[in-house]
Motif scaffolding. Structure first.
Motif, PDB file in Angstrom:
ATOM      1  N   ARG B  38       0.230  15.178  15.146  1.00 23.17           N
ATOM      2  CA  ARG B  38      -0.207  14.828  13.785  1.00 23.17           C
ATOM      3  C   ARG B  38      -0.296  13.321  13.636  1.00 23.17           C
ATOM      4  O   ARG B  38       0.417  12.571  14.333  1.00 23.17           O
ATOM      5  CB  ARG B  38       0.820  15.391  12.781  1.00 23.17           C
ATOM      6  N   ILE B  39      -1.158  12.880  12.752  1.00 18.74           N
ATOM      7  CA  ILE B  39      -1.188  11.457  12.406  1.00 18.74           C
ATOM      8  C   ILE B  39      -1.103  11.349  10.889  1.00 18.74           C
ATOM      9  O   ILE B  39      -1.454  12.290  10.176  1.00 18.74           O
ATOM     10  CB  ILE B  39      -2.471  10.735  12.917  1.00 18.74           C
ATOM     11  N   ASP B  40      -0.628  10.225  10.409  1.00 14.92           N
ATOM     12  CA  ASP B  40      -0.586  10.045   8.954  1.00 14.92           C
ATOM     13  C   ASP B  40      -1.690   9.065   8.517  1.00 14.92           C
ATOM     14  O   ASP B  40      -2.511   8.621   9.340  1.00 14.92           O
ATOM     15  CB  ASP B  40       0.808   9.603   8.483  1.00 14.92           C
ATOM     16  N   THR B  41      -1.679   8.721   7.239  1.00 10.45           N
ATOM     17  CA  THR B  41      -2.741   7.868   6.695  1.00 10.45           C
ATOM     18  C   THR B  41      -2.745   6.490   7.357  1.00 10.45           C
ATOM     19  O   THR B  41      -3.816   5.920   7.591  1.00 10.45           O
ATOM     20  CB  THR B  41      -2.552   7.720   5.161  1.00 10.45           C
ATOM     21  N   SER B  42      -1.560   5.948   7.645  1.00 14.23           N
ATOM     22  CA  SER B  42      -1.514   4.605   8.236  1.00 14.23           C
ATOM     23  C   SER B  42      -2.237   4.606   9.587  1.00 14.23           C
ATOM     24  O   SER B  42      -2.957   3.671   9.923  1.00 14.23           O
ATOM     25  CB  SER B  42      -0.066   4.126   8.381  1.00 14.23           C
ATOM     26  N   GLN B  45      -6.161   5.016   9.043  1.00 12.43           N
ATOM     27  CA  GLN B  45      -6.918   3.811   8.658  1.00 12.43           C
ATOM     28  C   GLN B  45      -7.014   2.798   9.797  1.00 12.43           C
ATOM     29  O   GLN B  45      -7.994   2.062   9.891  1.00 12.43           O
ATOM     30  CB  GLN B  45      -6.394   3.196   7.361  1.00 12.43           C
ATOM     31  N   ILE B  48      -9.937   4.107  11.747  1.00 14.48           N
ATOM     32  CA  ILE B  48     -11.201   3.808  11.050  1.00 14.48           C
ATOM     33  C   ILE B  48     -11.571   2.337  11.270  1.00 14.48           C
ATOM     34  O   ILE B  48     -12.708   2.012  11.618  1.00 14.48           O
ATOM     35  CB  ILE B  48     -11.096   4.121   9.537  1.00 14.48           C
ATOM     36  N   ILE B  73      -7.164  17.032   9.884  1.00 14.29           N
ATOM     37  CA  ILE B  73      -6.585  15.805   9.324  1.00 14.29           C
ATOM     38  C   ILE B  73      -7.604  14.651   9.431  1.00 14.29           C
ATOM     39  O   ILE B  73      -7.817  13.898   8.476  1.00 14.29           O
ATOM     40  CB  ILE B  73      -5.293  15.413  10.093  1.00 14.29           C
ATOM     41  N   LYS B  75     -10.767  14.831   9.620  1.00 10.17           N
ATOM     42  CA  LYS B  75     -11.881  15.069   8.702  1.00 10.17           C
ATOM     43  C   LYS B  75     -11.494  14.667   7.274  1.00 10.17           C
ATOM     44  O   LYS B  75     -12.276  14.046   6.556  1.00 10.17           O
ATOM     45  CB  LYS B  75     -12.270  16.548   8.762  1.00 10.17           C
ATOM     46  N   LEU B  76     -10.270  15.006   6.887  1.00 15.74           N
ATOM     47  CA  LEU B  76      -9.807  14.645   5.543  1.00 15.74           C
ATOM     48  C   LEU B  76      -9.723  13.128   5.382  1.00 15.74           C
ATOM     49  O   LEU B  76      -9.908  12.596   4.292  1.00 15.74           O
ATOM     50  CB  LEU B  76      -8.425  15.262   5.264  1.00 15.74           C
ATOM     51  N   ALA B  77      -9.466  12.450   6.513  1.00 15.44           N
ATOM     52  CA  ALA B  77      -9.381  10.982   6.459  1.00 15.44           C
ATOM     53  C   ALA B  77     -10.762  10.347   6.602  1.00 15.44           C
ATOM     54  O   ALA B  77     -10.890   9.126   6.620  1.00 15.44           O
ATOM     55  CB  ALA B  77      -8.458  10.488   7.569  1.00 15.44           C
ATOM     56  N   GLY B  78     -11.765  11.200   6.709  1.00 15.38           N
ATOM     57  CA  GLY B  78     -13.142  10.683   6.786  1.00 15.38           C
ATOM     58  C   GLY B  78     -13.489  10.139   8.151  1.00 15.38           C
ATOM     59  O   GLY B  78     -14.398   9.329   8.293  1.00 15.38           O
ATOM     60  N   LYS B  80     -14.450  11.912  10.875  1.00 10.56           N
ATOM     61  CA  LYS B  80     -15.427  12.710  11.606  1.00 10.56           C
ATOM     62  C   LYS B  80     -16.706  11.926  11.946  1.00 10.56           C
ATOM     63  O   LYS B  80     -17.351  11.362  11.070  1.00 10.56           O
ATOM     64  CB  LYS B  80     -15.813  13.909  10.759  1.00 10.56           C
ATOM     65  N   ASN B  81     -16.996  11.884  13.214  1.00 12.65           N
ATOM     66  CA  ASN B  81     -18.210  11.242  13.742  1.00 12.65           C
ATOM     67  C   ASN B  81     -18.268   9.736  13.575  1.00 12.65           C
ATOM     68  O   ASN B  81     -19.216   9.105  14.022  1.00 12.65           O
ATOM     69  CB  ASN B  81     -19.483  11.814  13.090  1.00 12.65           C
TER      70      ASN B  81
END
Lengths: 713, 84
Positions: B38-42, B45, B48, B73, B75-78, B80-81
């Motif tokens: 799993r990864i978290d938001t930190s 980003q 990204i 996860i 995908k939810l963090a945007g 994907k691709n």
């Protein structure tokens, strides 16, 4: 159950959805796994099964649910898009279409359905037990309630967490995950505008902002509960947009929407951001979608989905704007035709009235003319339909025919937005189909033959529509082997059309293919299939006052160009007199009318009679010789000339008198009156006499084919 | 690079440093997530931002070995691709 008329409308809509689905499934075959296409397919199936027209069609409903379920698995990646899935889907649509129309096209359709049923059910997880009880419950009602969705709600949620949220022991992604468990994210745009450069990032700060559209059956309170522990300290906006979003989803648009507007509607871009983007676009002259992606406001997938939406809306607008019984439109046009004829009579009467009173009547008539013209333009615009949907139908046809013949052929469509008269659209389908069939069947070589000849193994058939010189042109181009002119020549000699040693131009040889009798089943093989049924095509297009020409290059391909009038009913014409006959020349083809001086007339060996007009020599056309009638003036130096242009070539038509201009109503004439291509129809003049309308394109063709016909006797 | 376990705010700096290092020396950066649960938001980003950076540097960032859960996860963090 709804009353019969309403059911009919819903079934008509269902047919449109199926046509759209067919097009989307074929697109999916080209753009494998394109999510936006899969989403559109699912939306179509969803709408289809929810159509009140389906109420009572239990088997159709069940079947559509199965197909929707199949594509749901395609979207989730459980099932890959293969040729088999595409075939299966298309065959399923065929069956559905037959069931809706009550068309007994498929023999043993029940058996066919059972076969499909078993194939679909054979796909893991696609059996009937997958359908929720609610789904089947829909069948007992006739309302289009959306079936299993239990009236889903749509919420637009913007979530901007505090930048120190990680220190509170909270992971924003876990909250987003919780939110996702309430339903489906129709849109999830992660805004990275505040995310610094990679090398400047502070890993303990939260920079991401979520802009989500959630589709859920839960109420707003339940949605808020997800944010229970973070609502107060963070910037979270929840808005119920069910009404607005449903409108978008159902595409109840009355006008086309721009990409930016669609993105605002979807909650991806804010209105104030859009203004800035538009300004940016104007300054840098780049696509707005590119700017949005560049700025990180949306992903490429979001843009693709919005563009797809825009395309569907466009199609929907084009197809659905008018839903009037077409017979009423035809009647309206016929009535207008009668008014135009009566107006011409009134003009004639006005000429007979004494000067002052005559002027008053003429002024009144002039006003009436203007109103009638506007009236005509309005009716014409109602009757105009883009040819795109007709072209789209051939995608399936090309795919199936090519597959049957073991060829690899791609269909390219250009100019889908080109508009044609409704009647033309209705009648052009069959001739086009025959032309395309010939191109696939005989024009385009086998994959092996193409490879051996160094050509792309994938053949191309291009359908192209465009407006030019007040006409609509449809080109059907293939990159096949071209027409074997030597074989055409031998066939023409065999049929006695030409002598064995006769010198025949390339154009004339190609034109033989359009002649009746030249197209026998036997000749189709001999002539690379170019003769098969082509006379029928010519006849059908002729009935539309159109013409067809063939161009071919050995080994490179063949072009069939269909020229059609923009309207079938009324044109502006120039009235001319030759002897006792009055003819109409379409005003669109007329360049000028002139009288020549005595040195401007010449006869040149091999080119016939020429006149010198504005520094160039142009052909002199004597219609009296072409039609076998007597003219008053035989010396060109005493006559008048109407200079006309066709395909960039000018000709001078010699006339006795120029009568004037007027709108004329075109009436078709039977071939037993004349089979000359130079005549496109007839009209009734103000005095009740019949006048023939000259087809300038046909006239040029007629002269090209029979150059001797206008030479001096 | 092949991180392991859970990437979150507790160990994000290690991941960030390793990724910075990879970007500075390689033209093609591959993050193998096959051992990551799993990864978290930190972490999301950072990935990204790395994706944006490699695009700017005309390099390539590939993420492999993604489990079904991790894919959700990302995908939810945007993601994907975007970073591929």
């Amino acid at each position: 159950m709804a009353e019969a008329g309403i059911t009919e409308i819903f079934l008509k809509e269902a047919e449109e959805i199926i046509t759209n689905l067919e097009s989307l499934i074929l697109t999916l075959e080209d753009k494998n796994n394109d999510e936006s296409v899969i989403d559109s397919i699912l939306r179509c199936f969803h709408t289809l099964k929810g159509s009140p027209g389906f109420a009572g069609f239990t088997d159709l409903y069940e079947f559509t649910c199965k197909l929707e379920s199949l594509f749901d698995k395609v979207r989730s990646g459980e099932i890959a898009v293969t040729g088999n899935i595409i075939d299966l889907s298309l065959r399923s649509l065929d069956w559905t279409r037959c069931k809706i129309s009550g068309d007994p096209v498929e023999q043993n359709s029940e058996n066919f359905k059972l076969e499909l049923d078993s194939i679909i059910s054979g796909i893991p997880g696609n059996d009937k037990s997958n359908f929720p009880e609610d789904d089947m419950g829909f069948l007992s009602t006739s309302a289009a309630s959306g079936g299993i969705d239990e009236s889903p709600m749509f919420y637009k949620i913007i979530i901007k967490f505090r930048d120190d949220i990680f220190y509170k022991g909270i992971d924003p992604l876990m909250i987003i995950e919780d939110l996702g468990s309430l339903g489906e994210f129709v849109c999830n745009n992660v805004n990275i505008k505040e995310l610094p450069d990679f090398y400047e990032i502070e890993t303990d700060k939260c920079y991401l902002v979520w802009e989500i559209i959630l589709k859920t059956v839960h109420d707003e309170k339940r949605v808020r509960d997800v944010f229970l522990f973070v609502y107060e300290e963070n910037d979270i906006v929840i808005e119920n947009i069910t009404e607005k979003y449903s409108a978008i989803r159902d595409r109840q648009y009355f006008s086309e929407k721009k990409l930016g507007e669609l993105l605002v509607d979807r909650g991806i871009v804010k209105s104030n951001e859009l203004d800035e983007l538009i300004k940016n676009q104007a300054e840098h002259n780049v696509k707005i979608g590119d700017i949005i992606v560049q700025k990180g406001l949306a992903s490429e997938n979001d843009i693709a989905a919005a563009l797809q939406e825009q395309e569907i809306i466009k199609k929907k607008i084009y197809i659905n704007t008018v839903r009037v019984d077409s017979e009423k439109l035809d009647n309206l046009m016929n009535l207008l035709g009668e008014i135009v004829i009566d107006q011409a009579s009134l003009h004639r009467v006005a000429d007979l009235i004494q000067q002052d009173h005559g002027l008053i009547v003429k002024n009144a008539l002039h006003k009436l003319d203007r109103a009638t013209r506007e009236f005509q333009e309005q009716i014409m615009s109602i009757r105009m339909i883009p040819i795109g949907s007709t072209f789209d139908q051939f995608r399936r046809f090309v795919r199936d025919t090519a597959q049957r013949l073991g060829k690899d052929i791609k269909l390219v469509i250009e100019g889908s937005e080109t508009e044609l008269d409704k009647t033309v659209i209705e009648k052009i389908g069959d001739p086009l189909k025959l032309i395309i069939k010939n191109a696939i069947d005989h024009g385009i070589e086998s994959t092996e033959e193409r490879s051996v000849n160094g050509k792309n193994p994938v053949g191309t058939v291009t359908l192209k529509a465009y407006h030019q010189e007040g006409n609509v042109f449809i080109d059907v181009i293939d990159d096949g082997r071209g027409v074997d002119l030597e074989k055409v020549r031998r066939k023409a000699v065999m049929l006695g059309i030409i002598q064995e040693d006769e010198d025949v131009s390339r154009e004339r040889l190609l034109a033989f293919l359009l002649k009746p009798g030249f197209s026998t089943a036997e000749s189709s093989g001999v002539l690379s299939g170019r003769g098969a049924g082509m006379d029928v095509v010519t006849k059908n297009i002729g009935e539309l006052r159109g013409s067809i020409e063939i161009k071919s290059m050995d080994g490179e391909g063949t072009l069939l160009r269909i020229k059609l009038p923009l309207t079938l009913a009324i044109i502006d014409g120039m009235l001319i007199r030759i002897g006792a006959s009055i003819f109409i020349i379409p005003l669109l083809s007329v360049i000028e009318t002139i009288q020549i001086n005595e040195h401007a007339y010449k006869t040149v060996e091999g080119q016939g009679e020429l006149i010198f007009v504005r520094d160039v020599y142009i052909s002199l056309i004597r219609l009296n010789r072409l039609f076998g009638i007597k003219a008053d003036k035989t010396d060109p130096r005493e006559a008048l000339f109407v200079v006309v242009e066709c395909d960039g070539v000018r000709m001078g038509i010699m006339i006795d008198e120029l009568i004037g201009q007027q709108q004329v109503v075109i009436k078709s004439i039977d071939s037993f009156i004349t089979d000359s291509r130079a005549i496109s129809g007839a009209t009734i003049l103000g005095d009740g006499k019949v006048s023939l309308i000259i087809d300038i394109h046909g006239l040029a063709e007629e002269i090209k084919m029979n150059p001797g016909v206008i030479d001096e006797a | 690079m092949k991180p392991e376990g859970i990437i979150n705010i507790k160990n994000i700096n290690n991941f960030y440093t390793e990724l910075k290092n990879e970007i500075s020396i390689n033209n093609e950066i591959i993050i193998d997530f096959s051992n990551v649960n799993r990864i978290d938001t930190s972490a999301a980003q950072v990935i990204i931002a790395a994706g944006e950076k490699v695009k700017e540097l005309k390099k390539v960032l590939k993420i492999t070995g993604i489990s079904h859960d991790l894919k959700t996860i990302l995908k939810l963090a945007g993601i994907k691709n975007k970073s591929e």
